[in-house]
Write a protein that holds these residues in place. Structure first.
Motif, mmCIF file in Angstrom:
data_model
loop_
_atom_site.group_PDB
_atom_site.id
_atom_site.type_symbol
_atom_site.label_atom_id
_atom_site.label_comp_id
_atom_site.label_asym_id
_atom_site.label_seq_id
_atom_site.Cartn_x
_atom_site.Cartn_y
_atom_site.Cartn_z
ATOM 1 N N GLU A 175 0.817 -1.224 0.056
ATOM 2 C CA GLU A 175 0.086 -0.215 -0.019
ATOM 3 C C GLU A 175 0.617 1.316 0.148
ATOM 4 O OE1 GLU A 175 -2.459 -0.497 3.467
ATOM 5 O OE2 GLU A 175 -3.800 -1.974 2.542
ATOM 6 N N ALA A 176 1.747 1.236 0.578
ATOM 7 C CA ALA A 176 2.640 2.338 0.725
ATOM 8 C C ALA A 176 3.518 2.336 -0.765
ATOM 9 C CB ALA A 176 3.887 2.030 2.085
ATOM 10 N N PHE A 177 4.038 1.458 -1.317
ATOM 11 C CA PHE A 177 4.358 1.426 -2.637
ATOM 12 C C PHE A 177 3.652 2.233 -3.460
ATOM 13 C CE2 PHE A 177 5.186 0.062 -6.749
ATOM 14 C CZ PHE A 177 6.687 -0.059 -6.840
ATOM 15 N N GLU A 178 2.340 1.884 -3.462
ATOM 16 C CA GLU A 178 1.189 2.301 -4.406
ATOM 17 C C GLU A 178 1.107 3.996 -4.188
ATOM 18 O OE1 GLU A 178 -0.266 1.130 -7.138
ATOM 19 O OE2 GLU A 178 0.966 -0.506 -6.513
ATOM 20 N N SER A 179 1.210 4.466 -2.983
ATOM 21 C CA SER A 179 1.281 5.977 -2.691
ATOM 22 C C SER A 179 2.331 6.461 -3.062
ATOM 23 C CB SER A 179 0.820 5.996 -1.223
ATOM 24 O OG SER A 179 -0.233 5.595 -0.673
ATOM 25 N N PHE A 180 3.594 6.009 -2.878
ATOM 26 C CA PHE A 180 4.761 6.708 -3.279
ATOM 27 C C PHE A 180 4.919 6.612 -4.865
ATOM 28 C CE2 PHE A 180 6.646 5.135 0.892
ATOM 29 C CZ PHE A 180 6.659 6.440 1.450
ATOM 30 N N LYS A 181 4.404 5.490 -5.571
ATOM 31 C CA LYS A 181 4.353 5.442 -7.011
ATOM 32 C C LYS A 181 3.542 6.918 -7.550
ATOM 33 C CE LYS A 181 3.118 2.480 -10.711
ATOM 34 N NZ LYS A 181 2.449 1.117 -10.985
ATOM 35 N N VAL A 182 2.453 7.148 -6.909
ATOM 36 C CA VAL A 182 1.481 8.183 -7.362
ATOM 37 C C VAL A 182 2.209 9.511 -7.300
ATOM 38 C CG1 VAL A 182 -0.360 9.776 -7.060
ATOM 39 C CG2 VAL A 182 -0.810 7.220 -6.624
ATOM 40 N N VAL A 183 3.048 9.754 -6.114
ATOM 41 C CA VAL A 183 4.037 10.969 -6.125
ATOM 42 C C VAL A 183 4.995 11.018 -7.296
ATOM 43 C CG1 VAL A 183 5.521 12.123 -4.595
ATOM 44 C CG2 VAL A 183 3.820 10.905 -3.729
ATOM 45 N N VAL A 184 5.639 9.899 -7.462
ATOM 46 C CA VAL A 184 6.729 9.892 -8.632
ATOM 47 C C VAL A 184 5.966 9.959 -10.070
ATOM 48 C CG1 VAL A 184 8.535 8.213 -9.736
ATOM 49 C CG2 VAL A 184 8.150 8.284 -7.346
ATOM 50 N N GLU A 185 4.988 9.284 -10.300
ATOM 51 C CA GLU A 185 4.384 9.283 -11.501
ATOM 52 C C GLU A 185 3.487 10.754 -12.011
ATOM 53 O OE1 GLU A 185 2.374 5.678 -12.146
ATOM 54 O OE2 GLU A 185 4.126 4.479 -12.511
ATOM 55 N N ARG A 186 2.654 11.207 -10.875
ATOM 56 C CA ARG A 186 2.050 12.255 -11.100
ATOM 57 C C ARG A 186 2.643 13.461 -10.960
ATOM 58 N NH1 ARG A 186 -3.903 11.468 -8.617
ATOM 59 N NH2 ARG A 186 -3.975 13.689 -9.414
ATOM 60 N N PHE A 187 3.621 13.687 -10.050
ATOM 61 C CA PHE A 187 4.093 14.846 -9.478
ATOM 62 C C PHE A 187 5.911 14.750 -9.599
ATOM 63 C CE2 PHE A 187 0.283 14.184 -7.036
ATOM 64 C CZ PHE A 187 -0.216 15.140 -7.323
ATOM 65 N N PRO A 188 6.365 14.239 -10.755
ATOM 66 C CA PRO A 188 7.694 14.098 -10.914
ATOM 67 C C PRO A 188 8.786 15.200 -10.495
ATOM 68 C CG PRO A 188 6.780 14.315 -13.065
ATOM 69 C CD PRO A 188 5.773 14.503 -12.228
ATOM 70 N N ASP A 189 8.155 16.409 -10.450
ATOM 71 C CA ASP A 189 9.015 17.665 -10.152
ATOM 72 C C ASP A 189 8.573 17.869 -8.677
ATOM 73 O OD1 ASP A 189 9.930 17.845 -12.676
ATOM 74 O OD2 ASP A 189 8.271 19.069 -13.429
ATOM 75 N N SER A 190 8.036 17.110 -7.956
ATOM 76 C CA SER A 190 7.751 17.437 -6.680
ATOM 77 C C SER A 190 9.036 17.137 -5.796
ATOM 78 C CB SER A 190 6.674 16.661 -5.907
ATOM 79 O OG SER A 190 6.641 16.634 -4.614
ATOM 80 N N LYS A 191 9.334 17.967 -4.793
ATOM 81 C CA LYS A 191 10.335 17.827 -3.696
ATOM 82 C C LYS A 191 9.996 16.385 -2.940
ATOM 83 C CE LYS A 191 8.717 20.592 0.073
ATOM 84 N NZ LYS A 191 8.818 21.631 0.812
ATOM 85 N N TYR A 192 9.049 15.772 -2.958
ATOM 86 C CA TYR A 192 9.073 14.582 -2.256
ATOM 87 C C TYR A 192 9.269 13.310 -3.221
ATOM 88 C CZ TYR A 192 6.452 17.746 0.786
ATOM 89 O OH TYR A 192 6.137 18.870 1.421
ATOM 90 N N ALA A 193 9.407 13.484 -4.694
ATOM 91 C CA ALA A 193 9.550 12.532 -5.512
ATOM 92 C C ALA A 193 10.940 11.977 -5.329
ATOM 93 C CB ALA A 193 9.456 13.176 -7.118
ATOM 94 N N PRO A 194 12.198 12.363 -5.090
ATOM 95 C CA PRO A 194 13.216 11.611 -5.059
ATOM 96 C C PRO A 194 13.143 10.588 -3.657
ATOM 97 C CG PRO A 194 13.721 13.829 -5.385
ATOM 98 C CD PRO A 194 12.367 13.864 -5.164
ATOM 99 N N ASP A 195 12.472 11.089 -2.578
ATOM 100 C CA ASP A 195 12.585 10.221 -1.458
ATOM 101 C C ASP A 195 11.779 9.060 -1.690
ATOM 102 O OD1 ASP A 195 13.346 9.566 1.396
ATOM 103 O OD2 ASP A 195 11.503 10.046 1.720
#
Length: 299
Positions: A175-195
């Motif tokens: 479940e955590a993986f799916e949430s982090f995946k949303v950050v990486v895919e939908r918000f690639p420029d977010s400051k939270y994407a690298p982590d």
């Protein structure tokens, strides 16, 4: 680690006239009961209103929106997570359309998470994500949900024994993986994407390790077919995880025990191609993780 080579990876009214006389006779009695009830109720209200002075009533019920937000923020800064979660949740409930509503939902989730109240934290962050898909803080919302689900705090016992995520129920990790995946895919420029990406890698490696632990368990008890099937899942689903080395080893040895010589030889060939410097075929063990002196079961 590069991808594996040369391997396919894988919700009544009663209207009786005979009762009228009795009703008339009893009316004065009922009136006296009603008067008594009203008087008792008023007394209770007076007493409850006075209770605030001795602390039994929560004074925050009377606070303005600004004061409630200010007090909640102070509790957050003081690391009083139980109080700040309660205050932020009350703020969002009393002023759902106020300027602090969105932030209150996020902050409530954060406070509950930091206060080890994972269930309440998930309820708060899910409510935010459902109601505010257009929020500029949406990337952080998904990131925070990932952190809450990730729940990597193993407690003092987990730290003492060296337990890691691979030895826990994988449902929360997925479940955590799916949430982090949303950050990486939908918000690639977010400051939270690298982590988020780093945590996704860690989760994948941990899930692969968990399946290898199961495959090893089967193999050690002579359930070679079950061991081979679980090892194949690791190779198919996590082809770049470090645990693939042991998965290939277990697959090779399981086929060998089952008398499937051709399949065993094919697995051995793939193993040597991808891990040419590995000594696992000789020692039967992967390179050991660094262990503390008291972890004698890992020696």
């Amino acid at each position: 680690m590069p991808r594996l080579k040369s391997l396919l990876v894988m919700s009544d009214v009663i209207t009786d006239a005979s009762l009228r006389l009795a009703a008339t006779v009893g009316s004065s009695y009922r009136k006296s009961l009603i008067s008594l009830f009203v008087g008792a109720s008023a007394a209770c209200l007076i007493l409850s209103g006075c209770a605030g002075s001795d602390g039994s009533k929560d004074d925050s019920d009377l606070w303005s929106e600004t004061k409630l937000y200010s007090e909640a923020t102070d509790k957050l800064n003081d690391a009083d997570y139980a109080k700040c979660g309660k205050y932020f949740e009350k703020l969002e409930g009393r002023f759902p359309f106020g300027p602090y509503s969105q932030q209150a939902q996020i902050n409530a989730a954060y406070c509950y998470w930091k206060g080890q109240e994972q269930a309440q934290a998930l309820v708060a962050i899910d409510r935010f994500l459902k109601l505010h898909q257009g929020s500029p803080n949406l990337d952080y919302g998904y990131y925070l949900k990932g952190l809450i689900s990730f729940n990597d705090d193993l407690g003092w016992l987990g730290k003492f024994t060296g337990q890691d995520l691979s030895e826990r129920d994988p449902k929360a990790a997925k479940e955590a993986f799916e949430s982090f995946k949303v950050v990486v895919e939908r918000f690639p420029d977010s400051k939270y994407a690298p982590d988020s990406l780093d945590r996704m890698r860690y989760i994948v490696n941990s899930l692969a390790e968990a399946d290898v632990i199961v495959a090893r368990f089967y193999y050690q008890r002579g359930a070679y077919l079950a061991a081979a099937n679980r090892a194949q899942l690791v190779i198919r689903d996590y082809d770049r995880a470090p645990a693939v080395e042991e998965a290939l080893y277990l697959l090779t040895k399981s086929y060998e025990k089952l008398g499937m010589t051709d399949l065993s030889n094919d697995s051995l060939r793939v193993f040597k191609l991808n891990f040419p410097d590995s000594q696992m075929m000789v020692t039967g063990k992967r390179a050991q993780k660094e262990t503390r002196w008291w972890q004698i079961w890992n020696q």
